[in-house]
Design an enzyme around this catalytic site. Structure first.
Site, PDB file in Angstrom:
ATOM      1  N   ASN A  90       1.464  23.779  15.756  1.00 37.98           N
ATOM      2  CA  ASN A  90       0.317  23.125  16.381  1.00 37.98           C
ATOM      3  C   ASN A  90       0.672  21.911  17.228  1.00 37.98           C
ATOM      4  O   ASN A  90      -0.120  21.488  18.070  1.00 37.98           O
ATOM      5  CB  ASN A  90      -0.643  22.723  15.235  1.00 37.98           C
ATOM      6  CG  ASN A  90      -1.636  21.675  15.622  1.00 37.98           C
ATOM      7  OD1 ASN A  90      -2.611  21.971  16.317  1.00 37.98           O
ATOM      8  ND2 ASN A  90      -1.405  20.435  15.198  1.00 37.98           N
ATOM      9  N   TYR A 157       0.959  21.507  31.460  1.00 36.55           N
ATOM     10  CA  TYR A 157       0.310  21.784  30.162  1.00 36.55           C
ATOM     11  C   TYR A 157      -0.354  23.161  30.179  1.00 36.55           C
ATOM     12  O   TYR A 157      -0.211  23.950  29.239  1.00 36.55           O
ATOM     13  CB  TYR A 157      -0.702  20.678  29.898  1.00 36.55           C
ATOM     14  CG  TYR A 157      -1.459  20.745  28.596  1.00 36.55           C
ATOM     15  CD1 TYR A 157      -0.863  20.350  27.394  1.00 36.55           C
ATOM     16  CD2 TYR A 157      -2.803  21.140  28.560  1.00 36.55           C
ATOM     17  CE1 TYR A 157      -1.576  20.367  26.196  1.00 36.55           C
ATOM     18  CE2 TYR A 157      -3.517  21.164  27.371  1.00 36.55           C
ATOM     19  CZ  TYR A 157      -2.905  20.775  26.194  1.00 36.55           C
ATOM     20  OH  TYR A 157      -3.620  20.789  25.009  1.00 36.55           O
ATOM     21  N   LYS A 161       0.470  26.335  27.728  1.00 34.62           N
ATOM     22  CA  LYS A 161      -0.546  26.892  26.825  1.00 34.62           C
ATOM     23  C   LYS A 161      -0.843  28.354  27.168  1.00 34.62           C
ATOM     24  O   LYS A 161      -1.128  29.156  26.268  1.00 34.62           O
ATOM     25  CB  LYS A 161      -1.823  26.041  26.879  1.00 34.62           C
ATOM     26  CG  LYS A 161      -1.646  24.630  26.302  1.00 34.62           C
ATOM     27  CD  LYS A 161      -1.171  24.630  24.867  1.00 34.62           C
ATOM     28  CE  LYS A 161      -1.277  23.250  24.225  1.00 34.62           C
ATOM     29  NZ  LYS A 161      -0.728  23.225  22.845  1.00 34.62           N
ATOM     30  N   THR A 192      -9.654  13.936  19.117  1.00 33.61           N
ATOM     31  CA  THR A 192      -8.386  13.468  18.541  1.00 33.61           C
ATOM     32  C   THR A 192      -7.808  12.425  19.486  1.00 33.61           C
ATOM     33  O   THR A 192      -8.371  12.159  20.558  1.00 33.61           O
ATOM     34  CB  THR A 192      -7.375  14.623  18.409  1.00 33.61           C
ATOM     35  OG1 THR A 192      -6.993  15.032  19.726  1.00 33.61           O
ATOM     36  CG2 THR A 192      -7.968  15.816  17.665  1.00 33.61           C
TER      37      THR A 192
END
Ligand SMILES: NC(=O)c1ccc[n+]([C@@H]2O[C@H](COP(=O)([O-])OP(=O)(O)OC[C@H]3O[C@@H](n4cnc5c(N)ncnc54)[C@H](OP(=O)(O)O)[C@@H]3O)[C@@H](O)[C@H]2O)c1
Length: 250
Positions: A90, A157, A161, A192
């Site tokens: 993760n 990114y 992903k 987060t």
């Protein structure tokens, strides 16, 4: 009912956010958890919290870019808890946010290393033990970014992903017949450290049909489903836990 009672799980990126929420949830559902990240203090604190609640946990401090971190996590799972059944790979980072032509090769490499190559290194370390046991569930944290949307400045990114989808399909093809499942969890915006400041969170909320971002516990719930036997016929797949981000444009 405890969904993963008696199982042993490695969770990377457990020092905060989604990984921390998953650590608490997996432990509450009966798993012994090996918690991996670079920051020792939050990991140690999380181990104490899980133990106070009657669970089993230990911390492995390390960088997921390094193969030895995954080997140390595996060794800890085996020697302390007796095996490995679940891996929640993760850990991730957004990295430099800038238009593609301004991204330095070193910045690109770092984002790919943490979000994609580290997932490969994790699976590569974890699979042999799962093979010996004849079963295993691997979950990778992808994102809506790269899978349903591009966002300005986030092409490295997004590439990483999106690449995770190839990885889960490859693992499913290689090991589906021998009992190892691999799936991607695709969160929408989640509250987060990665979600940024209040203005960024408000902007992100507007991208979702539900007009809010997720609580990390909501993403951990989806990870628990994929890691558990509730998902026994789910492999090579992606679970959107994205508040309708992919499905709806409003
Ligand atoms: N938040 C969102 O909106 C969102 C949306 C979609 C997907 N995701 C994905 O969800 C996953 C978890 O992120 P989060 O939202 O929970 O953010 P977070 O709170 O920033 O957590 C990221 C975790 O990854 C760890 N990590 C980062 N680089 C690492 C490295 N090189 N080695 C070891 N651990 C490393 C961090 O620990 P240390 O700093 O202690 O090493 C931390 O525990 C990531 O893969 C992220 O891309 C997040």
């Amino acid at each position: 009912m405890k969904l993963i009672d008696g199982k042993v799980a490695i969770i990377t990126g457990a020092s905060s956010g989604i990984g921390k929420a998953a650590a608490l949830l997996f432990a509450a559902n009966g798993a012994a958890v090996v918690l991996v990240a670079r920051r020792q203090d939050p990991l140690d604190q999380l181990v104490r919290t899980i133990e106070e609640r009657g669970g089993r946990a230990l911390a492995v401090v390390g960088d997921v870019k390094e193969e030895r971190t995954h080997q140390q996590a595996l060794a800890a799972a085996q020697s302390t808890f007796g095996g490995l059944h679940i891996a929640f790979n993760n850990a991730g980072l957004v990295g430099a946010v800038k238009p593609l032509a301004e991204i330095q090769p070193s910045e690109w490499a770092e984002v790919l290393a943490v979000n994609l190559t580290a997932a490969f290194l994790g699976a590569r370390a974890q699979i042999p033990t799962m093979l010996e046991q004849g079963a295993g569930a691997i979950v990778f944290t992808g994102s809506f970014v790269g899978n349903s949307a591009g966002l300005p400045g986030m092409s490295a990114y997004a590439t990483a992903k999106a690449g995770l989808m190839g990885l889960v399909r490859g693992i499913a093809a290689d090991y589906g017949a021998v009992g190892i499942r691999a799936n991607a969890l695709l969160p929408g915006g989640t509250a987060t450290e990665m979600a940024g400041d209040a203005a960024q969170r408000e902007w992100a909320a507007g991208l979702h049909a539900m007009k809010r971002i997720a609580d990390p516990d909501e993403i951990a719930n989806a990870a628990l489903f994929l890691a558990s036997d509730m998902a026994s016929f789910v492999t090579g797949s992606a679970l959107w836990a994205d508040g309708g981000n992919a499905a709806v444009k409003t």
